[in-house]
Design a protein around this motif. Structure first.
Motif, PDB file in Angstrom:
ATOM      1  N   PRO A 214       0.830  -1.210   0.000  1.00  0.00           N
ATOM      2  CA  PRO A 214       0.000   0.000   0.000  1.00  0.00           C
ATOM      3  C   PRO A 214       0.868   1.265   0.000  1.00  0.00           C
ATOM      4  CG  PRO A 214      -0.804  -1.574   1.615  1.00  0.00           C
ATOM      5  CD  PRO A 214       0.536  -2.077   1.143  1.00  0.00           C
ATOM      6  N   LYS A 215       0.403   2.281  -0.691  1.00  0.00           N
ATOM      7  CA  LYS A 215       1.128   3.549  -0.743  1.00  0.00           C
ATOM      8  C   LYS A 215       1.087   4.260   0.606  1.00  0.00           C
ATOM      9  CE  LYS A 215       0.919   4.722  -5.614  1.00  0.00           C
ATOM     10  NZ  LYS A 215       0.493   5.728  -6.592  1.00  0.00           N
ATOM     11  N   VAL A 216       1.968   5.212   0.778  1.00  0.00           N
ATOM     12  CA  VAL A 216       2.035   6.021   1.988  1.00  0.00           C
ATOM     13  C   VAL A 216       0.662   6.592   2.301  1.00  0.00           C
ATOM     14  CG1 VAL A 216       3.034   8.100   3.031  1.00  0.00           C
ATOM     15  CG2 VAL A 216       4.439   6.660   1.569  1.00  0.00           C
ATOM     16  N   GLY A 217       0.278   6.510   3.563  1.00  0.00           N
ATOM     17  CA  GLY A 217      -0.993   7.047   4.001  1.00  0.00           C
ATOM     18  C   GLY A 217      -2.165   6.079   3.864  1.00  0.00           C
ATOM     19  N   ARG A 218      -1.937   4.946   3.203  1.00  0.00           N
ATOM     20  CA  ARG A 218      -3.003   3.948   3.042  1.00  0.00           C
ATOM     21  C   ARG A 218      -2.949   2.959   4.204  1.00  0.00           C
ATOM     22  NH1 ARG A 218      -2.541   7.103  -0.840  1.00  0.00           N
ATOM     23  NH2 ARG A 218      -3.704   6.928  -2.767  1.00  0.00           N
ATOM     24  N   THR A 219      -4.062   2.309   4.481  1.00  0.00           N
ATOM     25  CA  THR A 219      -4.124   1.277   5.508  1.00  0.00           C
ATOM     26  C   THR A 219      -3.105   0.189   5.202  1.00  0.00           C
ATOM     27  OG1 THR A 219      -6.477   1.694   5.824  1.00  0.00           O
ATOM     28  CG2 THR A 219      -5.643  -0.415   6.614  1.00  0.00           C
ATOM     29  N   ASP A 220      -2.373  -0.256   6.230  1.00  0.00           N
ATOM     30  CA  ASP A 220      -1.382  -1.335   6.129  1.00  0.00           C
ATOM     31  C   ASP A 220      -0.135  -0.970   5.329  1.00  0.00           C
ATOM     32  OD1 ASP A 220      -2.084  -3.360   7.834  1.00  0.00           O
ATOM     33  OD2 ASP A 220      -3.308  -4.430   6.372  1.00  0.00           O
ATOM     34  N   TYR A 221       0.153   0.329   5.225  1.00  0.00           N
ATOM     35  CA  TYR A 221       1.393   0.795   4.593  1.00  0.00           C
ATOM     36  C   TYR A 221       2.589   0.097   5.239  1.00  0.00           C
ATOM     37  CZ  TYR A 221       5.359   4.012   3.994  1.00  0.00           C
ATOM     38  OH  TYR A 221       6.582   4.562   3.738  1.00  0.00           O
ATOM     39  N   VAL A 222       3.566  -0.279   4.416  1.00  0.00           N
ATOM     40  CA  VAL A 222       4.769  -0.951   4.908  1.00  0.00           C
ATOM     41  C   VAL A 222       5.936   0.033   4.835  1.00  0.00           C
ATOM     42  CG1 VAL A 222       6.326  -2.915   4.608  1.00  0.00           C
ATOM     43  CG2 VAL A 222       3.899  -3.171   4.072  1.00  0.00           C
ATOM     44  N   ASP A 223       6.613   0.229   5.955  1.00  0.00           N
ATOM     45  CA  ASP A 223       7.738   1.162   6.023  1.00  0.00           C
ATOM     46  C   ASP A 223       8.868   0.703   5.095  1.00  0.00           C
ATOM     47  OD1 ASP A 223      10.465   2.026   7.372  1.00  0.00           O
ATOM     48  OD2 ASP A 223       8.900   3.417   8.061  1.00  0.00           O
ATOM     49  N   PRO A 224       9.463   1.617   4.318  1.00  0.00           N
ATOM     50  CA  PRO A 224      10.549   1.261   3.401  1.00  0.00           C
ATOM     51  C   PRO A 224      11.747   0.597   4.100  1.00  0.00           C
ATOM     52  CG  PRO A 224       9.773   3.474   2.938  1.00  0.00           C
ATOM     53  CD  PRO A 224       9.093   3.025   4.196  1.00  0.00           C
TER      54      PRO A 224
END
Length: 140
Positions: free
Chosen positions: A93-103
């Motif tokens: 998921p893109k930044v700000g979306r639910t379940d975003y994964v940190d780079p």
């Protein structure tokens, strides 16, 4: 690439560089995936996505969310049916979306799985893609 009506139909699959004849396995499918992107991918490869491979695949599309757990575990599992010269498109998921994964988690997971981070691609409104490859010394 814009179509005659100005839209970017198929742009996600184009960004992934997929071509007819590639065997593409899909892992991590869920109700939240981008169905339009999936259709674009199937159109680009002129085939259905594989879920259980009977032989090595060229590409793995791995849908991953923060709630799916340790990304390294998912990447190691994704390597199971991948050919020695194949690669993984990790869709998160893109930044700000639910379940975003940190780079940082992605980079650490790739390193733990023995993969190198290659180029990213913007593939849809809610999902981003990161290409992961085996290091050159590990490819045949």
């Amino acid at each position: 690439m814009p179509t005659s009506d100005g839209s970017t139909k198929g742009a996600g699959a184009v960004a992934l560089g997929l071509v007819p004849g590639l065997a593409v396995q899909e892992l991590g499918w869920g109700d939240d995936v981008d169905d339009a992107l999936r259709e674009q991918v199937m159109d680009a490869i002129d085939a259905d996505l594989l879920y259980e491979a009977t032989e090595a695949v060229d590409v793995v599309l791995l849908w991953w969310r923060d709630s799916d757990g340790d990304v390294a575990d998912g990447l190691v599992d994704a390597l199971t049916d991948l050919s020695p010269t194949g690669y993984i498109w990790l869709l998160t998921p893109k930044v700000g979306r639910t379940d975003y994964v940190d780079p940082t988690d992605l980079a650490e997971g790739a390193l733990t799985a023995g993969l190198s981070v290659a180029n990213p691609a913007s593939v849809s409104a809610n999902w981003q893609a990161q290409k992961l490859v085996r290091p050159r010394a590990g490819r045949r």
